[in-house]
Design an enzyme around this catalytic site. Structure first.
Site, PDB file in Angstrom:
ATOM      1  N   ASP A   1      43.496  38.337  39.821  1.00 45.86           N
ATOM      2  CA  ASP A   1      42.873  39.049  40.940  1.00 45.86           C
ATOM      3  C   ASP A   1      42.850  38.163  42.185  1.00 45.86           C
ATOM      4  O   ASP A   1      42.772  36.935  42.075  1.00 45.86           O
ATOM      5  CB  ASP A   1      41.443  39.449  40.541  1.00 45.86           C
ATOM      6  CG  ASP A   1      40.872  40.523  41.465  1.00 45.86           C
ATOM      7  OD1 ASP A   1      41.643  41.105  42.255  1.00 45.86           O
ATOM      8  OD2 ASP A   1      39.661  40.764  41.401  1.00 45.86           O
TER       9      ASP A   1
ATOM     10  N   ASN B   1      45.224  51.338  39.542  1.00 43.50           N
ATOM     11  CA  ASN B   1      46.022  50.852  40.685  1.00 43.50           C
ATOM     12  C   ASN B   1      46.960  51.918  41.255  1.00 43.50           C
ATOM     13  O   ASN B   1      47.413  51.801  42.395  1.00 43.50           O
ATOM     14  CB  ASN B   1      46.845  49.608  40.306  1.00 43.50           C
ATOM     15  CG  ASN B   1      46.021  48.349  40.163  1.00 43.50           C
ATOM     16  OD1 ASN B   1      46.377  47.439  39.412  1.00 43.50           O
ATOM     17  ND2 ASN B   1      44.909  48.253  40.874  1.00 43.50           N
TER      18      ASN B   1
ATOM     19  N   ARG C   1      39.338  35.493  34.474  1.00 46.05           N
ATOM     20  CA  ARG C   1      39.477  36.343  35.665  1.00 46.05           C
ATOM     21  C   ARG C   1      39.378  35.455  36.903  1.00 46.05           C
ATOM     22  O   ARG C   1      38.437  34.668  37.036  1.00 46.05           O
ATOM     23  CB  ARG C   1      38.409  37.433  35.730  1.00 46.05           C
ATOM     24  CG  ARG C   1      38.614  38.303  36.975  1.00 46.05           C
ATOM     25  CD  ARG C   1      37.793  39.544  37.005  1.00 46.05           C
ATOM     26  NE  ARG C   1      38.256  40.388  38.118  1.00 46.05           N
ATOM     27  CZ  ARG C   1      38.264  41.708  38.123  1.00 46.05           C
ATOM     28  NH1 ARG C   1      37.823  42.364  37.091  1.00 46.05           N
ATOM     29  NH2 ARG C   1      38.706  42.374  39.170  1.00 46.05           N
TER      30      ARG C   1
ATOM     31  N   ARG D   1      33.936  41.137  36.549  1.00 50.44           N
ATOM     32  CA  ARG D   1      34.109  42.461  35.937  1.00 50.44           C
ATOM     33  C   ARG D   1      35.233  42.402  34.930  1.00 50.44           C
ATOM     34  O   ARG D   1      36.106  41.541  35.016  1.00 50.44           O
ATOM     35  CB  ARG D   1      34.539  43.505  36.996  1.00 50.44           C
ATOM     36  CG  ARG D   1      33.492  43.989  37.920  1.00 50.44           C
ATOM     37  CD  ARG D   1      34.068  45.151  38.751  1.00 50.44           C
ATOM     38  NE  ARG D   1      35.178  44.747  39.604  1.00 50.44           N
ATOM     39  CZ  ARG D   1      35.036  44.172  40.790  1.00 50.44           C
ATOM     40  NH1 ARG D   1      33.827  43.940  41.261  1.00 50.44           N
ATOM     41  NH2 ARG D   1      36.075  43.834  41.507  1.00 50.44           N
TER      42      ARG D   1
END
Ligand code: FPP
Length: 248
Positions: A21, A69, A189, A195
Site C-alpha cells: 500500500d 480496486n 502491510r 486494515r
C-alpha cells in the site's frame, strides 16, 4: 551485523503475505500521478520476491489488485492492468533465473483478456520452478473467495459427491484459491494503514501482523528483513499459555 545475518533461518515463516500500500501517496508526494507510484512499486515487488526467495521463504503472496480496486478511475485501472501484463512478461526470465514459480489467486476470469493470457502464459512458463511460489492476488477479495468456496461445496453436496458431515476446516481449505499452501504466518502491510482490506481472511487466523509506515515503493529488502526479525521475536501461542509452550 547486517539485518540479514541476524535472521534465524531455522525459524523462517514458510509463507509471507504483503498488502502493498502507498503507491499513490508516494507519487503524489513527488507531484507525480498515481500511475508513476505503481510503476515504482514494481521495483519493490522485484526486490521483495528476490530477497524472500534467497532467504528460503516458500510462498510470497502479494495483494496486487483487489476486487474493490475495479471501482478506481478507469484510467488508473487500465494503467495497472497494462503494468501487470508488461511486468509479468518482462520479469519471466528473472523469475526463471531465481527459480520462482508464478501463481495467481483471485477472479482471474474477470481480468482483461490480454492480461489474463499473459498471466496464464507466465504461470505455465515458470511452473517447473520450485524454490518459491510468488502468488499474485489479482481481482481478489477474501469474501469473494469464500463465497466461491461455499458455492463449490454446496454444489458437491447437491450432486451427492459430498456428504454434509464431511465438511470440515480441511475441506474448506481445499476449496480456497490457496488450496495446498500453508497459511501465512506473517502478514505485512505498508503505508501506515492498519486494515486487512478483505485479504486472506480465512488464512490469516493465526498470522502475526506487521505494520510499517514505509510506502510500498520505498520498501526494500532491509524492510523485509526487519519484518521477519520482528516476527521471530513473537511468541506464537495458538491459544495456549506461555508455560505450555515451554513444556513442549
Ligand atoms: C496500493 O497502493 C497498490 C495497488 C493497488 C497496486 C499494487 C501494484 C503494484 C505494486 C505494481 C504492480 C505489481 C506487480 C505484482 C507486477 P495505493 O494505490 O492504494 O496507494 P495509496 O493508498 O497511497 O493511494
Amino acid at each position: 551485523m547486517s539485518l540479514k545475518k541476524k535472521i534465524n533461518l531455522k525459524q523462517l515463516p514458510k509463507h509471507i503475505a504483503i498488502i502493498m500500500d502507498g503507491n499513490g501517496r508516494w507519487a503524489q508526494k513527488q507531484g507525480r500521478d498515481r500511475t508513476f507510484g505503481h510503476q515504482s512499486g514494481v521495483n519493490a515487488v522485484r526486490e521483495a520476491a528476490e530477497s524472500a526467495a534467497e532467504l528460503g521463504i516458500e510462498y510470497l503472496t502479494l495483494y496486487a489488485f483487489s476486487t474493490e480496486n475495479w471501482s478506481r478511475p478507469k484510467s488508473e485501472v487500465d494503467a495497472l492492468m497494462s503494468l501487470l501484463v508488461n511486468t509479468i512478461e518482462k520479469e519471466t526470465p528473472t523469475l526463471n533465473k531465481n527459480n520462482i514459480c508464478l501463481n495467481a489467486i483471485g477472479d482471474i476470469e474477470s481480468l482483461p483478456e490480454e492480461s489474463r493470457n499473459q498471466l496464464l502464459k507466465t504461470i505455465e512458463n515458470t511452473s517447473e520452478n520450485d524454490r518459491m511460489t510468488l502468488n499474485l492476488a489479482l481481482s481478489y477479495s477474501a469474501r469473494w473467495e469464500l463465497t466461491e468456496a461455499v458455492k463449490l461445496i454446496v454444489n458437491k453436496v447437491n450432486n451427492g459427491i459430498l456428504n454434509i458431515d464431511q465438511i470440515d476446516q480441511e475441506l474448506i481449505n481445499d476449496h480456497l484459491n490457496t488450496a495446498g499452501m500453508p497459511d501465512p504466518e506473517l502478514l505485512i502491510r505498508t503505508s501506515g494503514e492498519y486494515r486487512i482490506s478483505n485479504f486472506l481472511l480465512w488464512q490469516i487466523a493465526y498470522a502475526e501482523f506487521y505494520f510499517t509506515d514505509t510506502l510500498w515503493p520505498d520498501f526494500t529488502r532491509e524492510d523485509l528483513y526487519k519484518a521477519i526479525l520482528n516476527y521471530q521475536c513473537r511468541e506464537r501461542r495458538f491459544g495456549k499459555t506461555s508455560e505450555q509452550l515451554l513444556n513442549v
